[in-house]
Scaffold this motif. Sequence first.
Motif, PDB file in Angstrom:
ATOM      1  N   GLY A   8      -3.921  -6.804  12.284  1.00 16.55           N
ATOM      2  CA  GLY A   8      -3.126  -5.771  12.952  1.00 16.55           C
ATOM      3  C   GLY A   8      -3.154  -4.468  12.182  1.00 16.55           C
ATOM      4  N   LEU A   9      -3.148  -4.576  10.859  1.00 13.43           N
ATOM      5  CA  LEU A   9      -3.223  -3.390  10.003  1.00 13.43           C
ATOM      6  C   LEU A   9      -4.558  -2.684  10.200  1.00 13.43           C
ATOM      7  CD1 LEU A   9      -2.085  -1.676   7.640  1.00 13.43           C
ATOM      8  CD2 LEU A   9      -3.177  -3.305   6.107  1.00 13.43           C
ATOM      9  N   ALA A  10      -5.641  -3.432  10.173  1.00 13.41           N
ATOM     10  CA  ALA A  10      -6.972  -2.835  10.337  1.00 13.41           C
ATOM     11  C   ALA A  10      -7.098  -2.153  11.696  1.00 13.41           C
ATOM     12  CB  ALA A  10      -8.051  -3.897  10.169  1.00 13.41           C
ATOM     13  N   GLU A  11      -6.632  -2.828  12.748  1.00  8.45           N
ATOM     14  CA  GLU A  11      -6.704  -2.247  14.093  1.00  8.45           C
ATOM     15  C   GLU A  11      -5.858  -0.979  14.211  1.00  8.45           C
ATOM     16  OE1 GLU A  11      -5.693  -5.144  17.054  1.00  8.45           O
ATOM     17  OE2 GLU A  11      -7.165  -6.571  16.277  1.00  8.45           O
ATOM     18  N   SER A  12      -4.663  -0.988  13.622  1.00  9.26           N
ATOM     19  CA  SER A  12      -3.786   0.176  13.746  1.00  9.26           C
ATOM     20  C   SER A  12      -4.298   1.362  12.948  1.00  9.26           C
ATOM     21  CB  SER A  12      -2.356  -0.170  13.320  1.00  9.26           C
ATOM     22  OG  SER A  12      -2.302  -0.529  11.959  1.00  9.26           O
ATOM     23  N   LEU A  13      -5.060   1.116  11.904  1.00 12.44           N
ATOM     24  CA  LEU A  13      -5.587   2.210  11.081  1.00 12.44           C
ATOM     25  C   LEU A  13      -6.849   2.836  11.645  1.00 12.44           C
ATOM     26  CD1 LEU A  13      -5.046   0.875   7.478  1.00 12.44           C
ATOM     27  CD2 LEU A  13      -3.901   2.801   8.575  1.00 12.44           C
ATOM     28  N   GLU A  14      -7.573   2.118  12.484  1.00 11.48           N
ATOM     29  CA  GLU A  14      -8.851   2.621  12.993  1.00 11.48           C
ATOM     30  C   GLU A  14      -8.733   4.017  13.618  1.00 11.48           C
ATOM     31  OE1 GLU A  14     -12.656   2.999  13.144  1.00 11.48           O
ATOM     32  OE2 GLU A  14     -11.703   1.308  12.149  1.00 11.48           O
ATOM     33  N   PRO A  15      -7.768   4.281  14.512  1.00  9.12           N
ATOM     34  CA  PRO A  15      -7.683   5.626  15.097  1.00  9.12           C
ATOM     35  C   PRO A  15      -7.201   6.691  14.108  1.00  9.12           C
ATOM     36  CG  PRO A  15      -6.255   4.068  16.290  1.00  9.12           C
ATOM     37  CD  PRO A  15      -6.842   3.358  15.120  1.00  9.12           C
ATOM     38  N   CYS A  16      -6.751   6.259  12.934  1.00  4.80           N
ATOM     39  CA  CYS A  16      -6.198   7.207  11.964  1.00  4.80           C
ATOM     40  C   CYS A  16      -7.212   7.659  10.922  1.00  4.80           C
ATOM     41  CB  CYS A  16      -5.000   6.574  11.251  1.00  4.80           C
ATOM     42  SG  CYS A  16      -3.674   6.153  12.373  1.00  4.80           S
ATOM     43  N   ARG A  17      -8.421   7.168  11.026  1.00  3.50           N
ATOM     44  CA  ARG A  17      -9.436   7.619  10.063  1.00  3.50           C
ATOM     45  C   ARG A  17      -9.521   9.139  10.136  1.00  3.50           C
ATOM     46  NH1 ARG A  17     -12.279   3.743   7.631  1.00  3.50           N
ATOM     47  NH2 ARG A  17     -12.319   1.704   8.604  1.00  3.50           N
ATOM     48  N   ASN A  25      -4.173  12.161   8.008  1.00  5.80           N
ATOM     49  CA  ASN A  25      -2.783  12.292   8.407  1.00  5.80           C
ATOM     50  C   ASN A  25      -2.090  10.990   7.993  1.00  5.80           C
ATOM     51  OD1 ASN A  25      -0.283  12.354   9.715  1.00  5.80           O
ATOM     52  ND2 ASN A  25      -1.101  13.622  11.368  1.00  5.80           N
ATOM     53  N   ILE A  26      -1.535  11.011   6.795  1.00  2.00           N
ATOM     54  CA  ILE A  26      -0.941   9.803   6.227  1.00  2.00           C
ATOM     55  C   ILE A  26       0.243   9.342   7.078  1.00  2.00           C
ATOM     56  CG2 ILE A  26       0.200   8.818   4.200  1.00  2.00           C
ATOM     57  CD1 ILE A  26      -1.435  10.872   2.507  1.00  2.00           C
ATOM     58  N   LEU A  27       1.078  10.270   7.506  1.00  2.00           N
ATOM     59  CA  LEU A  27       2.240   9.896   8.305  1.00  2.00           C
ATOM     60  C   LEU A  27       1.815   9.211   9.605  1.00  2.00           C
ATOM     61  CD1 LEU A  27       5.255   9.805   8.812  1.00  2.00           C
ATOM     62  CD2 LEU A  27       5.117  12.158   9.681  1.00  2.00           C
ATOM     63  N   LYS A  28       0.819   9.760  10.277  1.00  2.00           N
ATOM     64  CA  LYS A  28       0.328   9.165  11.521  1.00  2.00           C
ATOM     65  C   LYS A  28      -0.156   7.736  11.265  1.00  2.00           C
ATOM     66  CE  LYS A  28      -3.136   9.800  15.141  1.00  2.00           C
ATOM     67  NZ  LYS A  28      -4.279  10.613  15.593  1.00  2.00           N
ATOM     68  N   GLN A  47      -4.983  -0.589   0.887  1.00  2.00           N
ATOM     69  CA  GLN A  47      -5.914  -0.602   2.013  1.00  2.00           C
ATOM     70  C   GLN A  47      -5.761   0.666   2.856  1.00  2.00           C
ATOM     71  OE1 GLN A  47      -5.655  -4.036   4.555  1.00  2.00           O
ATOM     72  NE2 GLN A  47      -7.193  -3.266   5.967  1.00  2.00           N
ATOM     73  N   ILE A  48      -4.534   1.089   3.102  1.00  6.11           N
ATOM     74  CA  ILE A  48      -4.287   2.313   3.874  1.00  6.11           C
ATOM     75  C   ILE A  48      -4.894   3.502   3.143  1.00  6.11           C
ATOM     76  CG2 ILE A  48      -2.504   3.879   4.732  1.00  6.11           C
ATOM     77  CD1 ILE A  48      -0.703   1.305   5.016  1.00  6.11           C
ATOM     78  N   ALA A  49      -4.670   3.574   1.839  1.00  2.00           N
ATOM     79  CA  ALA A  49      -5.208   4.681   1.038  1.00  2.00           C
ATOM     80  C   ALA A  49      -6.734   4.697   1.085  1.00  2.00           C
ATOM     81  CB  ALA A  49      -4.723   4.556  -0.407  1.00  2.00           C
ATOM     82  N   ARG A  50      -7.333   3.526   0.994  1.00  3.02           N
ATOM     83  CA  ARG A  50      -8.801   3.428   1.016  1.00  3.02           C
ATOM     84  C   ARG A  50      -9.348   3.917   2.359  1.00  3.02           C
ATOM     85  NH1 ARG A  50      -8.746  -1.015  -1.263  1.00  3.02           N
ATOM     86  NH2 ARG A  50      -8.601  -2.369   0.559  1.00  3.02           N
ATOM     87  N   VAL A  51      -8.723   3.486   3.462  1.00  2.00           N
ATOM     88  CA  VAL A  51      -9.181   3.891   4.801  1.00  2.00           C
ATOM     89  C   VAL A  51      -9.069   5.401   4.970  1.00  2.00           C
ATOM     90  CG1 VAL A  51      -8.598   3.791   7.259  1.00  2.00           C
ATOM     91  CG2 VAL A  51      -8.755   1.691   5.930  1.00  2.00           C
ATOM     92  N   LEU A  52      -7.980   5.979   4.464  1.00  5.80           N
ATOM     93  CA  LEU A  52      -7.757   7.415   4.630  1.00  5.80           C
ATOM     94  C   LEU A  52      -8.456   8.273   3.586  1.00  5.80           C
ATOM     95  CD1 LEU A  52      -3.949   7.371   5.516  1.00  5.80           C
ATOM     96  CD2 LEU A  52      -5.889   7.541   7.085  1.00  5.80           C
ATOM     97  N   GLY A  53      -8.928   7.647   2.521  1.00  6.16           N
ATOM     98  CA  GLY A  53      -9.601   8.398   1.468  1.00  6.16           C
ATOM     99  C   GLY A  53      -8.631   9.193   0.610  1.00  6.16           C
ATOM    100  N   VAL A  54      -7.449   8.635   0.385  1.00  3.70           N
ATOM    101  CA  VAL A  54      -6.435   9.283  -0.453  1.00  3.70           C
ATOM    102  C   VAL A  54      -5.994   8.296  -1.525  1.00  3.70           C
ATOM    103  CG1 VAL A  54      -5.628  10.802   1.414  1.00  3.70           C
ATOM    104  CG2 VAL A  54      -4.524   8.588   1.059  1.00  3.70           C
ATOM    105  N   SER A  55      -5.141   8.745  -2.426  1.00  3.77           N
ATOM    106  CA  SER A  55      -4.673   7.858  -3.490  1.00  3.77           C
ATOM    107  C   SER A  55      -3.521   6.979  -3.002  1.00  3.77           C
ATOM    108  CB  SER A  55      -4.208   8.681  -4.700  1.00  3.77           C
ATOM    109  OG  SER A  55      -2.997   9.342  -4.395  1.00  3.77           O
TER     110      SER A  55
END
Length: 156
Positions: A8-17, A25-28, A47-55
């Motif tokens: 569920g985490l992976a699916e929800s993060l896909e549109p947020c790349r 957009n970390i908040l999004k 994992q969220i940080a890695r997907v978004l490319g942030v710390s």
Amino acid sequence: MTTRDRSGLAESLEPCRPVPPGKPNILKALLAVQSALGLVPVSAIPQIARVLGVSDAQVAGVLSYYSDLRIQSAGRHLIRVCMGESCVANHGGRVLRAIQDHLRVSVGDNEPERRFTLEQMSCAGNCAVSPTVMVDEDLYGKVTPSDVSSLLEPYR
């Protein structure tokens, strides 16, 4: 975190790349995760940080800053007490304390039976009838400490 939560985490993060790359957009992303899982697991920060490319620190900073983001699942009903200027001036703090006493819960926590989660909000936009309490999407104005028991009864 369970396998279902990870998927569920992976699916929800896909549109947020980040699009364009480098403008995440970390908040999004955190809102998307919370929508999918009901909370933002602290264990998911890397994992969220890695997907978004942030710390990790940037993700944790946004997660801790916004009160609408949860690191624990909410109870069946969400109670939000307005603590805006008008509500505070009209004894909103007393209403908050009455709810805390009635449910035996602190702000940000779930009561033991997990029926209610208590939170504060900065402004409900209902100043003319302050103090204001929201239970789920229901808005109540001119709430007094003596109203608390009868106000919460229908949600039990």
